[in-house]
Design an enzyme around this catalytic site. Structure first.
Site, PDB file in Angstrom:
ATOM      1  N   SER A 136     -66.132  51.023  26.509  1.00 15.02           N
ATOM      2  CA  SER A 136     -66.398  51.863  27.695  1.00 15.02           C
ATOM      3  C   SER A 136     -66.840  53.239  27.238  1.00 15.02           C
ATOM      4  O   SER A 136     -66.474  53.702  26.147  1.00 15.02           O
ATOM      5  CB  SER A 136     -65.111  52.005  28.518  1.00 15.02           C
ATOM      6  N   TYR A 149     -56.107  53.325  29.073  1.00 14.33           N
ATOM      7  CA  TYR A 149     -57.374  52.576  29.100  1.00 14.33           C
ATOM      8  C   TYR A 149     -58.343  53.144  28.071  1.00 14.33           C
ATOM      9  O   TYR A 149     -58.928  52.414  27.264  1.00 14.33           O
ATOM     10  CB  TYR A 149     -57.955  52.663  30.510  1.00 14.33           C
TER      11      TYR A 149
HETATM   12  P1  NAD Z   1     -64.375  43.403  37.487  1.00 12.61           P
HETATM   13  O1  NAD Z   1     -63.069  43.745  38.117  1.00 12.61           O
HETATM   14  O2  NAD Z   1     -65.551  43.193  38.356  1.00 12.61           O
HETATM   15  O3  NAD Z   1     -64.213  42.139  36.540  1.00 12.61           O
HETATM   16  C1  NAD Z   1     -63.114  42.009  35.668  1.00 12.61           C
HETATM   17  C2  NAD Z   1     -62.762  40.541  35.532  1.00 12.61           C
HETATM   18  O4  NAD Z   1     -61.678  40.432  34.576  1.00 12.61           O
HETATM   19  C3  NAD Z   1     -62.278  39.925  36.842  1.00 12.61           C
HETATM   20  O5  NAD Z   1     -62.893  38.687  37.062  1.00 12.61           O
HETATM   21  C4  NAD Z   1     -60.786  39.773  36.633  1.00 12.61           C
HETATM   22  O6  NAD Z   1     -60.220  38.688  37.365  1.00 12.61           O
HETATM   23  C5  NAD Z   1     -60.728  39.534  35.141  1.00 12.61           C
HETATM   24  N1  NAD Z   1     -59.402  39.825  34.582  1.00 12.61           N
HETATM   25  C6  NAD Z   1     -58.597  40.878  34.851  1.00 12.61           C
HETATM   26  N2  NAD Z   1     -57.450  40.749  34.182  1.00 12.61           N
HETATM   27  C7  NAD Z   1     -57.529  39.601  33.470  1.00 12.61           C
HETATM   28  C8  NAD Z   1     -56.665  38.933  32.578  1.00 12.61           C
HETATM   29  N3  NAD Z   1     -55.437  39.407  32.299  1.00 12.61           N
HETATM   30  N4  NAD Z   1     -57.088  37.778  32.013  1.00 12.61           N
HETATM   31  C9  NAD Z   1     -58.317  37.274  32.308  1.00 12.61           C
HETATM   32  N5  NAD Z   1     -59.172  37.854  33.155  1.00 12.61           N
HETATM   33  C10 NAD Z   1     -58.780  39.017  33.721  1.00 12.61           C
HETATM   34  O7  NAD Z   1     -64.637  44.608  36.448  1.00 12.61           O
HETATM   35  P2  NAD Z   1     -65.854  44.914  35.446  1.00 12.61           P
HETATM   36  O8  NAD Z   1     -66.254  46.291  35.721  1.00 12.61           O
HETATM   37  O9  NAD Z   1     -66.845  43.839  35.453  1.00 12.61           O
HETATM   38  O10 NAD Z   1     -65.062  44.921  34.055  1.00 12.61           O
HETATM   39  C11 NAD Z   1     -65.451  44.131  32.944  1.00 12.61           C
HETATM   40  C12 NAD Z   1     -65.178  44.922  31.677  1.00 12.61           C
HETATM   41  O11 NAD Z   1     -66.019  46.077  31.657  1.00 12.61           O
HETATM   42  C13 NAD Z   1     -63.753  45.431  31.540  1.00 12.61           C
HETATM   43  O12 NAD Z   1     -63.316  45.300  30.191  1.00 12.61           O
HETATM   44  C14 NAD Z   1     -63.881  46.891  31.892  1.00 12.61           C
HETATM   45  O13 NAD Z   1     -62.857  47.672  31.319  1.00 12.61           O
HETATM   46  C15 NAD Z   1     -65.244  47.195  31.317  1.00 12.61           C
HETATM   47  N6  NAD Z   1     -65.899  48.397  31.821  1.00 12.61           N
HETATM   48  C16 NAD Z   1     -66.261  48.509  33.132  1.00 12.61           C
HETATM   49  C17 NAD Z   1     -66.891  49.661  33.569  1.00 12.61           C
HETATM   50  C18 NAD Z   1     -67.332  49.874  34.997  1.00 12.61           C
HETATM   51  O14 NAD Z   1     -67.744  50.985  35.353  1.00 12.61           O
HETATM   52  N7  NAD Z   1     -67.278  48.849  35.849  1.00 12.61           N
HETATM   53  C19 NAD Z   1     -67.155  50.701  32.669  1.00 12.61           C
HETATM   54  C20 NAD Z   1     -66.780  50.554  31.346  1.00 12.61           C
HETATM   55  C21 NAD Z   1     -66.160  49.390  30.940  1.00 12.61           C
END
Ligand code: NAD
Length: 275
Positions: A136, A149
């Site tokens: 991230s 985080y």
């Molecule tokens: P999202 O909530 O749309 O998707 C996350 C997915 O992870 C969901 O399907 C959820 O059910 C699953 N999940 C959560 N806990 C879990 C567990 N214990 N075991 C298995 N699956 C689990 O969010 P996203 O934004 O797509 O996030 C994906 C990745 O991107 C994450 O690692 C997040 O930290 C990272 N990220 C997101 C952003 C952003 O702005 N959206 C920015 C930087 C990093």
């Protein structure tokens, strides 16, 4: 069709970045296995991409081993995206408990360690593979996400470098992607929002995301999926142990350096001095 004949595991593939990645890899020919705790969402994405859903809570190393083992048993594991995540504890450093810290790091850091740990021997016996870990922009700055985080995401960057070094002898490349502000459900999910309240909040988030960085549009899951697909592909065959920031320029520098509506310190002084 750069992934024809390849089998990929994508954790967190039921939603957001993981979902877009599953779609992208499948479009490019991969057989995609989705690991998630959202059974309905995971099944739906698997059906849409012609892949498989395997329930997996990435906080549990036993379930991670079972996920990658099942994909391997279907004919070999080539690609892994350690992507599942959520916001974790929102406590500040002067209030967070050891249990909350550990819970957040089990979800966001140990999960990535264990994903690599269990996939690497399976890839090695096939002659190689490629792994991408989702970090991230919060790995590099304050204020983008809570401290537990952000520290976990920073550790994912260093883990990526060290794992790449150790696994190079097995022809396994390991890289990370560092997304900026991407419009997914992660923000509302972290607040426990559902239904109409979630939809309303997501619309507000999309508006804010379009103004949050030098590139004047919201970051999309597909932006990150494209970067992950590149890092997994043979086009990135000489790329390992590094990270790709995909943040619309958020990490370039302070807002006044790119937003003409925000005065810099020197602009403010000059204005005060009547210049
Ligand atoms: P999202 O909530 O749309 O998707 C996350 C997915 O992870 C969901 O399907 C959820 O059910 C699953 N999940 C959560 N806990 C879990 C567990 N214990 N075991 C298995 N699956 C689990 O969010 P996203 O934004 O797509 O996030 C994906 C990745 O991107 C994450 O690692 C997040 O930290 C990272 N990220 C997101 C952003 C952003 O702005 N959206 C920015 C930087 C990093």
């Amino acid at each position: 069709m750069r992934f024809v004949g390849k089998r990929a595991v994508v954790t967190g593939g039921a939603s957001g970045i993981g979902r877009a990645t599953a779609e992208r890899l499948a479009q490019d020919g991969a057989e995609v296995w989705i690991g998630d705790i959202d059974d309905a969402g995971g099944e739906a994405v698997a059906a849409a991409v012609g892949g498989r859903y395997h329930r997996c809570d990435v906080s549990d190393p036993v379930q991670i081993a079972a996920l990658v083992g099942a994909a391997d048993a279907a004919g070999g594991l080539d690609l892994l995206v350690n992507n599942a995540g959520a916001g974790g504890s929102r406590e500040r450093i002067d209030a967070i408990s050891a249990d909350e810290w550990d819970r957040t790091h089990a979800l966001l850091l140990r999960s990535v360690v264990m994903g690599i740990r269990h996939a690497a021997p399976l890839m090695a016996k096939r002659g190689g593979g490629a792994i991408v870990n989702t970090s991230s922009v919060s790995a590099f700055q304050s204020g983008a996400a809570p401290i537990a985080y952000s520290v976990a995401k920073a550790a994912v960057i260093h883990l990526t470098r060290l794992a790449a070094a150790e696994l190079s002898q097995h022809n396994i490349r390991v890289n990370a992607v560092a997304p900026g502000f991407i419009t997914t459900n992660i923000f509302t999910a972290s607040l426990g929002m559902t239904g109409a309240a979630r939809d309303q909040a997501n619309a507000m988030i999309a508006g804010a995301a379009a103004q949050a960085q030098p590139v004047r549009r919201a970051g999309r899951p597909e932006d990150i999926a494209a970067a992950i697909a590149y890092l997994l592909s043979d086009e990135a065959g000489f790329v390992t142990g590094t990270h790709l920031l995909v943040d619309g320029g958020m990490n370039i520098g302070p807002r006044h350096s790119w937003d003409p509506d925000v005065p810099s310190f020197f602009d403010a002084i000059g204005k005060a001095a009547g210049q």
